[in-house]
Write a protein that holds these residues in place. Structure first.
Motif, PDB file in Angstrom:
ATOM      1  N   UNK A  32       0.830  -1.208   0.000  1.00 57.62           N
ATOM      2  CA  UNK A  32       0.000   0.000   0.000  1.00 57.62           C
ATOM      3  C   UNK A  32       0.864   1.258   0.000  1.00 57.62           C
ATOM      4  N   UNK A  33       1.882   1.263   0.859  1.00 58.48           N
ATOM      5  CA  UNK A  33       2.772   2.419   0.929  1.00 58.48           C
ATOM      6  C   UNK A  33       3.519   2.627  -0.390  1.00 58.48           C
ATOM      7  N   UNK A  34       3.984   1.529  -0.973  1.00 55.34           N
ATOM      8  CA  UNK A  34       4.714   1.611  -2.247  1.00 55.34           C
ATOM      9  C   UNK A  34       3.800   2.068  -3.373  1.00 55.34           C
ATOM     10  N   UNK A  35       2.621   1.513  -3.426  1.00 52.12           N
ATOM     11  CA  UNK A  35       1.671   1.835  -4.492  1.00 52.12           C
ATOM     12  C   UNK A  35       1.365   3.322  -4.536  1.00 52.12           C
ATOM     13  N   UNK A  36       1.190   3.927  -3.357  1.00 52.95           N
ATOM     14  CA  UNK A  36       0.846   5.345  -3.302  1.00 52.95           C
ATOM     15  C   UNK A  36       2.085   6.229  -3.490  1.00 52.95           C
ATOM     16  N   UNK A  37       3.124   5.953  -2.700  1.00 49.93           N
ATOM     17  CA  UNK A  37       4.290   6.835  -2.707  1.00 49.93           C
ATOM     18  C   UNK A  37       5.020   6.831  -4.041  1.00 49.93           C
ATOM     19  N   UNK A  38       5.090   5.678  -4.706  1.00 55.37           N
ATOM     20  CA  UNK A  38       5.849   5.603  -5.956  1.00 55.37           C
ATOM     21  C   UNK A  38       5.147   6.300  -7.109  1.00 55.37           C
ATOM     22  N   UNK A  39       3.859   6.584  -6.968  1.00 56.21           N
ATOM     23  CA  UNK A  39       3.204   7.427  -7.977  1.00 56.21           C
ATOM     24  C   UNK A  39       3.835   8.816  -7.928  1.00 56.21           C
ATOM     25  N   UNK A  40       3.995   9.339  -6.707  1.00 58.60           N
ATOM     26  CA  UNK A  40       4.650  10.630  -6.553  1.00 58.60           C
ATOM     27  C   UNK A  40       6.089  10.593  -7.034  1.00 58.60           C
ATOM     28  N   UNK A  45      10.673  11.547 -11.117  1.00 55.61           N
ATOM     29  CA  UNK A  45      11.631  10.918 -12.016  1.00 55.61           C
ATOM     30  C   UNK A  45      11.469  11.425 -13.443  1.00 55.61           C
ATOM     31  N   UNK A  46      10.242  11.723 -13.810  1.00 57.41           N
ATOM     32  CA  UNK A  46       9.949  12.161 -15.176  1.00 57.41           C
ATOM     33  C   UNK A  46      10.253  13.630 -15.396  1.00 57.41           C
ATOM     34  N   UNK A  47      10.021  14.437 -14.391  1.00 55.25           N
ATOM     35  CA  UNK A  47       9.989  15.880 -14.618  1.00 55.25           C
ATOM     36  C   UNK A  47      11.154  16.659 -14.002  1.00 55.25           C
ATOM     37  N   UNK A  48      11.850  16.068 -13.021  1.00 55.61           N
ATOM     38  CA  UNK A  48      12.830  16.844 -12.251  1.00 55.61           C
ATOM     39  C   UNK A  48      13.965  17.400 -13.099  1.00 55.61           C
ATOM     40  N   UNK A  49      14.604  16.535 -13.911  1.00 59.10           N
ATOM     41  CA  UNK A  49      15.744  16.995 -14.715  1.00 59.10           C
ATOM     42  C   UNK A  49      15.316  18.108 -15.667  1.00 59.10           C
ATOM     43  N   UNK A  50      14.142  17.944 -16.267  1.00 62.16           N
ATOM     44  CA  UNK A  50      13.646  18.982 -17.175  1.00 62.16           C
ATOM     45  C   UNK A  50      13.354  20.266 -16.414  1.00 62.16           C
ATOM     46  N   UNK A  51      12.817  20.144 -15.200  1.00 65.65           N
ATOM     47  CA  UNK A  51      12.483  21.320 -14.403  1.00 65.65           C
ATOM     48  C   UNK A  51      13.728  22.101 -14.019  1.00 65.65           C
ATOM     49  N   UNK A  52      14.764  21.390 -13.546  1.00 68.56           N
ATOM     50  CA  UNK A  52      15.961  22.106 -13.074  1.00 68.56           C
ATOM     51  C   UNK A  52      16.775  22.698 -14.232  1.00 68.56           C
ATOM     52  N   UNK A 158       4.936  -3.622  -8.156  1.00 68.86           N
ATOM     53  CA  UNK A 158       4.078  -2.502  -7.766  1.00 68.86           C
ATOM     54  C   UNK A 158       4.774  -1.174  -8.038  1.00 68.86           C
ATOM     55  N   UNK A 159       6.078  -1.117  -7.755  1.00 74.06           N
ATOM     56  CA  UNK A 159       6.849   0.106  -8.006  1.00 74.06           C
ATOM     57  C   UNK A 159       6.801   0.492  -9.478  1.00 74.06           C
ATOM     58  N   UNK A 160       6.991  -0.487 -10.359  1.00 73.77           N
ATOM     59  CA  UNK A 160       6.957  -0.198 -11.797  1.00 73.77           C
ATOM     60  C   UNK A 160       5.595   0.308 -12.242  1.00 73.77           C
ATOM     61  N   UNK A 161       4.542  -0.299 -11.718  1.00 72.62           N
ATOM     62  CA  UNK A 161       3.189   0.135 -12.077  1.00 72.62           C
ATOM     63  C   UNK A 161       2.964   1.576 -11.615  1.00 72.62           C
ATOM     64  N   UNK A 162       3.338   1.861 -10.366  1.00 73.03           N
ATOM     65  CA  UNK A 162       3.102   3.187  -9.804  1.00 73.03           C
ATOM     66  C   UNK A 162       3.930   4.260 -10.505  1.00 73.03           C
ATOM     67  N   UNK A 163       5.192   3.947 -10.800  1.00 75.50           N
ATOM     68  CA  UNK A 163       6.033   4.922 -11.492  1.00 75.50           C
ATOM     69  C   UNK A 163       5.491   5.213 -12.885  1.00 75.50           C
ATOM     70  N   UNK A 164       4.960   4.188 -13.543  1.00 71.53           N
ATOM     71  CA  UNK A 164       4.350   4.402 -14.860  1.00 71.53           C
ATOM     72  C   UNK A 164       3.155   5.345 -14.757  1.00 71.53           C
ATOM     73  N   UNK A 165       2.351   5.171 -13.707  1.00 74.64           N
ATOM     74  CA  UNK A 165       1.209   6.068 -13.489  1.00 74.64           C
ATOM     75  C   UNK A 165       1.702   7.486 -13.217  1.00 74.64           C
ATOM     76  N   UNK A 166       2.740   7.601 -12.379  1.00 74.65           N
ATOM     77  CA  UNK A 166       3.298   8.918 -12.087  1.00 74.65           C
ATOM     78  C   UNK A 166       3.850   9.589 -13.322  1.00 74.65           C
TER      79      UNK A 166
END
Length: 446
Positions: A32-40, A45-52, A158-166
């Motif tokens: 449960x913790x992984x599913x929620x937190x890894x979305x964030x 992971x997707x946006x940080x490098x582009x943002x900075x 679960x981490x892969x699924x959540x990161x894909x959603x994020x």
């Protein structure tokens, strides 16, 4: 009292296995913790490098410095996190570290300079690596044998699924290409990560380290005294086989850097394939991990099985390197086919290597201080990730086909080395271990 996952039936469906797995209270909380937190985490992971780079205005060199320095900090805190998990409440430690990481992630939208970005990135990396080590210490204490590897496989899926959603959520900000959207999505992602921390507080007390045993000379080289006596803590740095496992796993783990850095640059500069294929190959890898990580991880708690699996992974990874190399200098259609074949071999090598390494990292560790051992193992993985871009650039991207062959040899040699460690760790046959005689059972019962 420790809990165990239910035994999987070979014919059970993926959904049935996953449902049975999360019937355990500890794993249900971690999932449960992984599913929620890894979305964030997926958003960042997707946006940080582009943002900075595009919003804050850091140069490519400054961005590389941020990534390099923060990765180095994370390597050090991996061992520290595991060490602390052996001395204090691992569940409270994990809660505090994850909460700190969520807060640090939420600070990114407020960074406005190289210094502030560097400080935030170092904090995130330090807390993330330490929390992962404490999480693995919890897994080592809460589960036994097959359940440990199964737990890691489930959490990775679960981490892969959540990161894909994020990543998909982050895509909305990327499409708008608006600074306000970037910041709003990042603040929201930080809040989502913090929500994912809440379930961790409910972890049971038995995942914490037991009362410490005074250190005394080891009677057995296997980490436990003869006759079933409780093992005492020892430094993983003095455990030759485990240290070798960590180093070789770190070397093989450079395959992640190959996928993230080497393959995209090779496709863009040395093949006729369109750069859009990079995204397709990443999706392909994610699908393979999600679908196959759990079933292909079964049995790798047995060192012999883990060794065989690592050998398969080494052969597949070496083959992938050769096929990647062959994709250079051929026609568009042939290049695309070869790259897809190489990516598939690479993905299955990743799945099998992770399963084999997980099994050995748990089974070869001292039961008295699993946090320190898992911390060292995580430290090795971090070092491998740090070195990967330089190794890949100095081989495949510089020398082409000969460089790819060199990488193939490195991956195969490290996998065979791990397999050799696994063989030495299991002098008895599987039948002897798994099917004790009636006489031995009688002795045990008496």
């Amino acid at each position: 009292m420790q809990t165990k996952l239910t035994k999987e039936s070979p014919t059970s469906s993926f959904r049935h296995r996953l449902r049975d797995s999360v019937s355990d209270p500890v794993l249900r909380i971690l999932v449960t913790a992984t599913l929620i937190s890894r979305v964030g985490r997926g958003v960042f992971l997707t946006i940080t490098v582009l943002y900075i780079t595009f919003v804050i205005g850091l140069s490519a060199g400054q961005a590389a410095t941020v990534l390099g320095v923060s990765s180095a900090i994370g390597v050090a805190t991996s061992y520290l996190g595991g060490l602390l998990a052996d001395r204090f409440s691992a569940r409270r430690l994990l809660f505090a570290l994850m909460a700190g990481e969520g807060i640090a992630l939420g600070c990114y939208p407020f960074a406005d300079s190289f210094t502030s970005v560097l400080l935030i990135a170092c904090a995130v990396s330090a807390l993330s690596n330490a929390s992962n080590a404490s999480r693995m210490a919890i897994v080592a204490r809460a589960f036994e044998g097959p359940a440990r590897v199964a737990t890691r496989a489930i959490l990775r899926t679960v981490t892969n699924v959540s990161i894909a959603v994020g990543a998909a959520i982050a895509g909305a900000a990327l499409l708008s290409n608006d600074v306000a959207s970037y910041r709003a999505v990042m603040v929201g992602a930080g809040c989502v990560y913090l929500v994912g921390v809440i379930p961790v507080w409910r972890l049971p007390k038995y995942v914490d380290a037991p009362a410490r045993v005074p250190v005394m000379p080891m009677i057995s080289s296997e980490g436990a005294a003869p006759g079933g006596a409780v093992s005492v803590a020892r430094s993983p740095f003095k455990d030759g086989p485990y240290l070798s496992l960590t180093v070789l796993s770190a070397i093989f783990g450079m395959q992640f850097g190959l996928a993230e850095v080497g393959v995209p640059l090779w496709i863009a500069h040395n093949t006729q394939a369109p750069t859009a294929l990079v995204s397709m190959l990443i999706i392909l890898n994610t699908v393979v991990v999600i679908v196959f990580q759990i079933p292909l991880s079964r049995g790798t708690e047995n060192p012999r099985t883990a060794g065989r699996v690592m050998t398969i992974a080494g052969i597949l990874m070496a083959a992938a390197c050769v096929v990647y190399a062959l994709a250079g200098g051929v026609s568009l259609a042939v290049a695309i086919v070869l790259l897809i074949i190489a990516a598939l071999a690479h993905a299955f090598a990743e799945v099998w290597s992770q399963a084999g390494a997980w099994g050995l990292s748990f089974e070869l560790a001292n039961e008295a201080n699993p946090g320190a051992y898992q911390g060292l193992f995580g430290m090795g993985a971090g070092l491998g990730a740090m070195c990967a871009p330089f190794v890949v650039a100095g081989t495949a991207l510089t020398f082409g086909f000969p460089g790819w062959l060199a990488l193939a040899v490195v991956f195969l040699a490290s996998a065979l080395g791990i397999a050799a460690i696994a063989r030495r760790a299991t002098p008895l046959t599987a039948d002897t271990v798994e099917q004790p005689s009636s006489e031995s059972l009688a002795v045990q019962s008496s």
